[in-house]
Design a protein around this motif. Structure first.
Motif, PDB file in Angstrom:
ATOM      1  N   SER A 160     -14.696   8.723   5.912  1.00 39.50           N
ATOM      2  CA  SER A 160     -13.877   8.406   4.743  1.00 39.50           C
ATOM      3  C   SER A 160     -13.679   9.636   3.862  1.00 39.50           C
ATOM      4  O   SER A 160     -12.577   9.867   3.339  1.00 39.50           O
ATOM      5  N   THR A 163      -4.649   2.926   6.730  1.00 38.97           N
ATOM      6  CA  THR A 163      -5.383   4.110   7.176  1.00 38.97           C
ATOM      7  C   THR A 163      -5.123   4.381   8.653  1.00 38.97           C
ATOM      8  O   THR A 163      -4.846   5.518   9.060  1.00 38.97           O
ATOM      9  N   LEU A 185     -11.788   4.753   0.061  1.00 31.66           N
ATOM     10  CA  LEU A 185     -11.063   4.091   1.141  1.00 31.66           C
ATOM     11  C   LEU A 185     -11.932   4.073   2.395  1.00 31.66           C
ATOM     12  O   LEU A 185     -12.406   5.115   2.833  1.00 31.66           O
ATOM     13  N   ASP A 242       0.836  -1.190   0.000  1.00 31.43           N
ATOM     14  CA  ASP A 242       0.000   0.000   0.000  1.00 31.43           C
ATOM     15  C   ASP A 242       0.880   1.254   0.000  1.00 31.43           C
ATOM     16  O   ASP A 242       1.792   1.386   0.820  1.00 31.43           O
ATOM     17  N   SER A 294      -5.231  -2.211   3.485  1.00 32.90           N
ATOM     18  CA  SER A 294      -5.731  -0.855   3.288  1.00 32.90           C
ATOM     19  C   SER A 294      -6.255  -0.268   4.598  1.00 32.90           C
ATOM     20  O   SER A 294      -5.971   0.889   4.927  1.00 32.90           O
ATOM     21  N   GLU A 320      -7.423  -5.582   0.742  1.00 31.80           N
ATOM     22  CA  GLU A 320      -8.485  -5.041   1.581  1.00 31.80           C
ATOM     23  C   GLU A 320      -8.038  -4.855   3.027  1.00 31.80           C
ATOM     24  O   GLU A 320      -8.282  -3.809   3.642  1.00 31.80           O
TER      25      GLU A 320
END
Length: 470
Positions: free
Chosen positions: A354, A315, A370, A96, A311, A308
């Protein structure tokens, strides 16, 4: 069973314990051992916890919202740090991009991983406490009346026709190829807001209606013609994301829902089969995602590549790294899940967490989507205290939902509502603690409410014998 675990359960639990110990010895030999520690803790706790739930229910817990929420929490807690550990914390071009830009050390990555593990443990512990003194009853859902079934089929046909017309007039389709989804999303933002709102909610309703129709078919599984329709439908659903290279989520959710309905309507599924199918589904999900993102690069690197689970971890890592340097989140974003008033009636723009995050990293309006995640959500609030409190509240609420739903399994509509909660429970980790509230209000309750109203005046519901279904 005398209140204890069955022989099969004991073998699985002790096998999990042995695998955890072996993994611990192996991972701690790595220089990335600080990041491995929360992985080991998560694996050890999940093995003990699953055995405890199995013992509480006196049967293999398949249709259990707490088990599925816990499985999701553990997947988000284990897979991203495990991928980093297996790569020796050496990030590559397939990792990522946010993690690549942060360049966090082992201690920082371990701190983020511990937050995911702690949330899962808090949620799991509260769920077990909420089940104390309860015993499963179970039962098979009764058949819907003929008018109710006809209404469900009409709803499915109407929604399908809407999206067909939408594609012909705007070019938008939920089945868009992955590589073109960003461009389509940007173009979609130029369409009228009301059209976007309606299509979004209808897209969510599709899953609910399909689960109702699938339940109707499963109740007729003994008839060859309906069994053929059922199998053909499942094959088509399974092939679509591979043939179209489109989003996997709708297919995965529908297949999971079908499995749970089969378990509740046809017959309880064996433990070994469920575990093997669950593992195959997870591997297939990761492989298909890796193929569409990194195929043709320097190898798949499924666990250490962008996926997935990584990610959501990225974050949280970004928010953790920014710390007090983060700008304040607007109040409208903090309460976005319960701010159910349509945008047209509000004096300010609606923004969810988000949206705020995408604006923060300069990706707003680019078609990128995201999810935020419960760990990042807690980090912009009160940190560890809020995270653990969220885990405890979610776990206890899920235990009460499970207890309530167990007494309502005689209705197919109640069964579909519970199955929907089960398969969407991962959103409690992936998006937000209250992520399911707007989905319930705008996508689920309108469908099931209408069908329940028709059922009230329809032919009497035929019941079937009560059997253990959990």
């Amino acid at each position: 069973m005398g209140g204890g675990l069955s022989a099969g359960a004991a073998v699985l639990v002790w096998g999990w314990a042995a695998a955890t110990v072996t993994t611990a010895l192996w991972l701690h030999a790595s220089p990335a051992s600080p990041v491995a520690t929360p992985v080991i803790a998560a694996l050890a706790f999940s093995g003990w916890w699953f055995g405890a739930v199995w013992r509480q229910e006196r049967a293999f817990p398949v249709a259990n919202v707490g088990v599925l929420a816990m499985a999701a929490a553990m997947a988000y807690a284990v897979l991203p740090p495990l991928g980093l550990v297996l790569a020796g914390l050496q990030l590559s071009e397939t990792t990522d991009s946010r993690l690549l830009g942060l360049r966090l050390g082992g201690r920082e990555l371990a701190a983020v991983a511990w937050m995911f593990t702690a949330y899962a443990i808090a949620m799991g512990g509260a769920f077990l406490l909420g089940l104390r003194g309860w015993q499963a009853q179970g039962g098979r859902p009764g058949l819907l009346g003929p008018r109710t079934e006809a209404t469900a089929l009409a709803m499915l046909g109407a929604i399908t026709a809407f999206f067909a017309a939408l594609y012909l007039t705007t070019g938008y389709t939920p089945l868009a190829r992955y590589e073109g989804i960003g461009e389509m999303a940007v173009e979609w933002l130029e369409t009228p807001l009301l059209l976007r709102q309606v299509s979004n909610h209808l897209h969510g309703m599709v899953l609910v209606v399909k689960l109702v129709v699938m339940g109707m078919l499963l109740q007729r599984h003994a008839e060859p013609r309906w069994r053929l329709v059922l199998v053909a439908w499942l094959v088509l659903e399974a092939l679509l994301p591979f043939v179209l290279a489109s989003s996997r989520a709708p297919t995965v959710l529908f297949l999971m829902g079908t499995v749970l309905l089969f378990h509740m309507i046809v017959r309880p599924l064996p433990a070994a089969g469920v575990l093997v199918a669950g593992l195959a589904l997870l591997v297939g999900f990761l492989v298909q995602g890796a193929m569409r993102v990194t195929w043709g690069g320097s190898g798949l690197g499924i666990l250490s590549s962008a996926n997935e689970f990584q990610s959501i971890f990225a974050t949280a890592a970004y928010v953790f790294a920014r710390g007090s340097d983060l700008p304040p989140m607007p109040w409208s974003a903090r309460v976005s899940e319960v701010l159910l008033v349509p945008q047209q009636l509000l004096p300010i723009p609606k923004m969810d967490k988000s949206d705020w995050y995408l604006d923060l990293i300069g990706a707003a309006g680019t078609g990128v989507g995201l999810a935020f995640g419960v760990v990042a959500e807690s980090l912009v609030g009160y940190g560890w205290t809020e995270l653990l409190l969220r885990g405890v509240v979610v776990g206890y609420v899920l235990s009460r939902i499970h207890r309530f739903a167990d007494a309502k399994t005689a209705s197919l509509l109640w069964a579909v509502l519970y199955v929907w909660l089960c398969i969407q429970s991962y959103q409690l980790v992936r998006v937000s603690t209250l992520a399911l509230v707007p989905m319930l209000m705008y996508q689920v309750l309108p469908v099931l409410g209408l069908l329940a109203a028709v059922q009230r005046w329809d032919a009497p519901v035929r019941r079937v014998e009560v059997v253990p279904a959990c």
